[in-house]
Design a protein around this motif. Structure first.
Motif, mmCIF file in Angstrom:
data_model
loop_
_atom_site.group_PDB
_atom_site.id
_atom_site.type_symbol
_atom_site.label_atom_id
_atom_site.label_comp_id
_atom_site.label_asym_id
_atom_site.label_seq_id
_atom_site.Cartn_x
_atom_site.Cartn_y
_atom_site.Cartn_z
ATOM 1 N N VAL A 1 64.748 69.039 77.541
ATOM 2 C CA VAL A 1 65.723 69.695 76.671
ATOM 3 C C VAL A 1 66.927 70.068 77.523
ATOM 4 N N SER A 2 68.066 69.410 77.269
ATOM 5 C CA SER A 2 69.280 69.689 78.035
ATOM 6 C C SER A 2 70.475 69.148 77.269
ATOM 7 N N ASP A 3 71.666 69.508 77.728
ATOM 8 C CA ASP A 3 72.880 69.009 77.081
ATOM 9 C C ASP A 3 73.069 67.517 77.311
ATOM 10 N N ARG A 4 72.413 66.994 78.330
ATOM 11 C CA ARG A 4 72.446 65.550 78.594
ATOM 12 C C ARG A 4 71.008 65.054 78.741
ATOM 13 N N PRO A 5 70.297 64.961 77.622
ATOM 14 C CA PRO A 5 68.871 64.611 77.690
ATOM 15 C C PRO A 5 68.651 63.136 77.991
ATOM 16 N N THR A 6 67.429 62.813 78.393
ATOM 17 C CA THR A 6 67.021 61.418 78.480
ATOM 18 C C THR A 6 66.897 60.859 77.069
ATOM 19 N N ASP A 7 66.619 59.575 76.961
ATOM 20 C CA ASP A 7 66.390 58.973 75.641
ATOM 21 C C ASP A 7 65.203 59.618 74.938
ATOM 22 N N TYR A 8 64.317 60.254 75.718
ATOM 23 C CA TYR A 8 63.093 60.838 75.175
ATOM 24 C C TYR A 8 63.202 62.352 74.977
ATOM 25 N N GLY A 9 64.359 62.908 75.280
ATOM 26 C CA GLY A 9 64.572 64.337 75.140
ATOM 27 C C GLY A 9 65.578 64.671 74.062
ATOM 28 N N CYS A 10 65.875 65.951 73.933
ATOM 29 C CA CYS A 10 66.841 66.395 72.937
ATOM 30 C C CYS A 10 67.711 67.494 73.529
ATOM 31 N N THR A 11 68.768 67.849 72.808
ATOM 32 C CA THR A 11 69.650 68.917 73.258
ATOM 33 C C THR A 11 69.142 70.262 72.750
ATOM 34 N N PRO A 12 69.586 71.365 73.353
ATOM 35 C CA PRO A 12 69.242 72.675 72.807
ATOM 36 C C PRO A 12 69.673 72.831 71.354
ATOM 37 N N ASN A 13 70.831 72.286 70.997
ATOM 38 C CA ASN A 13 71.287 72.367 69.605
ATOM 39 C C ASN A 13 70.366 71.603 68.664
ATOM 40 N N ASP A 14 69.840 70.441 69.118
ATOM 41 C CA ASP A 14 68.878 69.685 68.312
ATOM 42 C C ASP A 14 67.645 70.532 68.021
ATOM 43 N N LEU A 15 67.127 71.174 69.059
ATOM 44 C CA LEU A 15 65.916 71.974 68.912
ATOM 45 C C LEU A 15 66.168 73.158 67.986
ATOM 46 N N ASP A 16 67.288 73.831 68.176
ATOM 47 C CA ASP A 16 67.636 74.961 67.323
ATOM 48 C C ASP A 16 67.751 74.523 65.868
ATOM 49 N N ARG A 17 68.383 73.379 65.636
ATOM 50 C CA ARG A 17 68.565 72.877 64.261
ATOM 51 C C ARG A 17 67.227 72.575 63.602
ATOM 52 N N VAL A 18 66.329 71.931 64.330
ATOM 53 C CA VAL A 18 65.017 71.591 63.763
ATOM 54 C C VAL A 18 64.279 72.849 63.317
ATOM 55 N N ALA B 1 41.906 61.942 64.787
ATOM 56 C CA ALA B 1 42.141 61.473 66.153
ATOM 57 C C ALA B 1 43.515 60.820 66.321
ATOM 58 N N LEU B 2 44.321 60.807 65.261
ATOM 59 C CA LEU B 2 45.622 60.141 65.350
ATOM 60 C C LEU B 2 46.593 60.753 64.333
ATOM 61 N N ILE B 3 46.849 62.036 64.486
ATOM 62 C CA ILE B 3 47.738 62.762 63.582
ATOM 63 C C ILE B 3 49.179 62.297 63.785
ATOM 64 N N LYS B 4 49.910 62.126 62.684
ATOM 65 C CA LYS B 4 51.289 61.644 62.737
ATOM 66 C C LYS B 4 52.219 62.694 63.350
ATOM 67 N N SER B 5 53.332 62.204 63.924
ATOM 68 C CA SER B 5 54.297 63.114 64.527
ATOM 69 C C SER B 5 55.643 62.419 64.663
ATOM 70 N N ILE B 6 56.722 63.160 64.431
ATOM 71 C CA ILE B 6 58.062 62.604 64.621
ATOM 72 C C ILE B 6 58.557 62.949 66.016
ATOM 73 N N GLY B 7 59.455 62.124 66.550
ATOM 74 C CA GLY B 7 59.937 62.320 67.909
ATOM 75 C C GLY B 7 61.270 63.053 67.961
ATOM 76 N N LEU B 8 61.278 64.220 68.600
ATOM 77 C CA LEU B 8 62.539 64.924 68.844
ATOM 78 C C LEU B 8 63.177 64.313 70.083
ATOM 79 N N GLU B 9 63.626 63.082 69.917
ATOM 80 C CA GLU B 9 64.154 62.272 71.012
ATOM 81 C C GLU B 9 65.536 61.766 70.628
ATOM 82 N N SER B 10 66.449 61.782 71.567
ATOM 83 C CA SER B 10 67.817 61.359 71.281
ATOM 84 C C SER B 10 67.864 59.925 70.751
ATOM 85 N N ARG B 11 66.901 59.103 71.129
ATOM 86 C CA ARG B 11 66.873 57.721 70.649
ATOM 87 C C ARG B 11 66.372 57.618 69.205
#
Length: 245
Positions: free
Chosen positions: A205-222, A167-177
Motif C-alpha cells: 500500500v503506497s502512492d506508487r504501488p506495484t501492480d499487485y498493490g494499491c494506493t492509500p486512497n484506493d484502500l480508503d475508498r473500498v 477450500a476455495l472462497i472467492k476474492s477480488i484483488g485490491l491491485e492496481s492492475r
C-alpha cells in the motif's frame, strides 16, 4: 508444463468440493493482505484504525525481513503489533510456494513450519484460515488444507453467496492492475442485496504501488464503499463464523 498447471487449477476449482452455505444475517465484507509487505501494516494499518475495522494478514514466515516484488517485507515487530491491535493472522505457507510446486507432504511440512514460526513469535497463536499463494490450488492440496483450516481463500472474482467451496472462497484483488476493471459499488451492492460475503486481498500500500498493490486512497475508498452499502466489515476468520452454515 503451463497447460498441465492450467488443467490442475481447473480441476481444483470444479472437483472435490466441500460446499457450505454462505448466509449471513446481513452482507459482509472482509479485507486481507497477503505475504505481508511492510507497507500493508505501516501504511494500511493507520487507515484500518481510522475506519475502526480489522483485517486478516496472511503471513509467510520465510519472507520476514526480506524483499519481494521490490518491496520490503514485514518485520517480526510489525507482525506482533498488528496482532496486538486485534487483526487476524492467517497462513500463507512458510515460503510463499505455489501448491502446483509441492506434493502433499511438502505442503504439510511448509504448513508445519509456518505454524511453528508464528506460534513462537505470537505466544502460541494458532492460525485458523489459509490463503493460497498465487491463488494456486490442487486436489491433493485442498485435502491437506481442509484438514488444518476452517477455510481457505482463493483469488477468483465474485461475491460468495449460496453454496461455496470452503477450500476455495472467492476474492477480488485490491491491485492496481485489477481495480480499474471492477465495479466496486456494484459488488458491494450485490453483497448487500444477496446477503453474501465479499472478500478482498491486497499486498503493498503506497502512492506508487506495484501492480499487485494499491494506493492509500484506493484502500480508503473500498472501506467507505463497504460501509455505505451497509456491509459488516470483519476479518476473514470472524466473518467465516458469521457467514457459514
Amino acid at each position: 508444463m503451463k497447460q498441465i498447471d492450467q488443467m490442475r487449477r481447473r480441476a481444483a476449482r470444479y472437483l472435490d468440493i466441500e460446499a457450505v452455505t454462505i448466509a449471513p444475517a446481513r452482507g459482509v465484507f472482509s479485507l486481507s493482505f497477503d505475504d505481508i509487505p511492510a507497507s500493508a501494516w505501516t501504511e494500511a494499518g493507520q487507515i484500518l484504525a481510522q475506519h475502526g475495522v480489522k483485517a486478516t494478514y496472511y503471513v509467510c514466515g520465510g519472507l520476514v525481513g526480506g524483499v519481494n516484488m521490490d518491496r520490503d517485507q514485514f518485520e517480526v515487530s510489525h507482525l506482533q503489533a498488528l496482532h496486538a491491535a486485534g487483526h487476524e493472522v492467517g497462513c500463507h505457507t512458510f515460503g510463499h510456494t505455489s501448491a502446483l510446486r509441492m506434493d502433499a507432504e511438502a505442503l504439510r511440512l511448509s504448513l508445519d513450519a509456518n505454524a511453528a514460526w508464528v506460534a513462537e513469535r505470537l505466544a502460541g497463536y494458532r492460525m485458523t484460515t489459509f490463503a493460497w499463494p498465487f491463488g494456486d490450488a490442487t486436489l491433493s492440496a485442498k485435502r491437506v488444507v481442509r484438514e488444518r483450516f476452517a477455510m481457505a481463500r482463493g483469488v477468483r472474482d465474485g461475491v460468495n453467496a449460496g453454496r461455496e467451496d470452503r477450500a476455495l472462497i472467492k476474492s477480488i484483488g485490491l491491485e492496481s492492475r485489477r481495480l480499474p476493471g471492477y465495479d466496486l459499488e456494484g459488488l458491494m451492492a450485490e453483497a448487500a442485496a444477496s446477503k453474501g460475503w465479499l472478500t478482498a486481498y491486497g499486498h503493498d500500500v503506497s502512492d506508487r504501488p506495484t501492480d499487485y498493490g494499491c494506493t492509500p486512497n484506493d484502500l480508503d475508498r473500498v472501506l467507505r464503499l463497504a460501509k455505505a452499502a451497509g456491509l459488516e466489515v470483519l476479518p476473514i476468520g470472524a466473518a467465516w463464523g458469521a457467514v457459514s452454515h
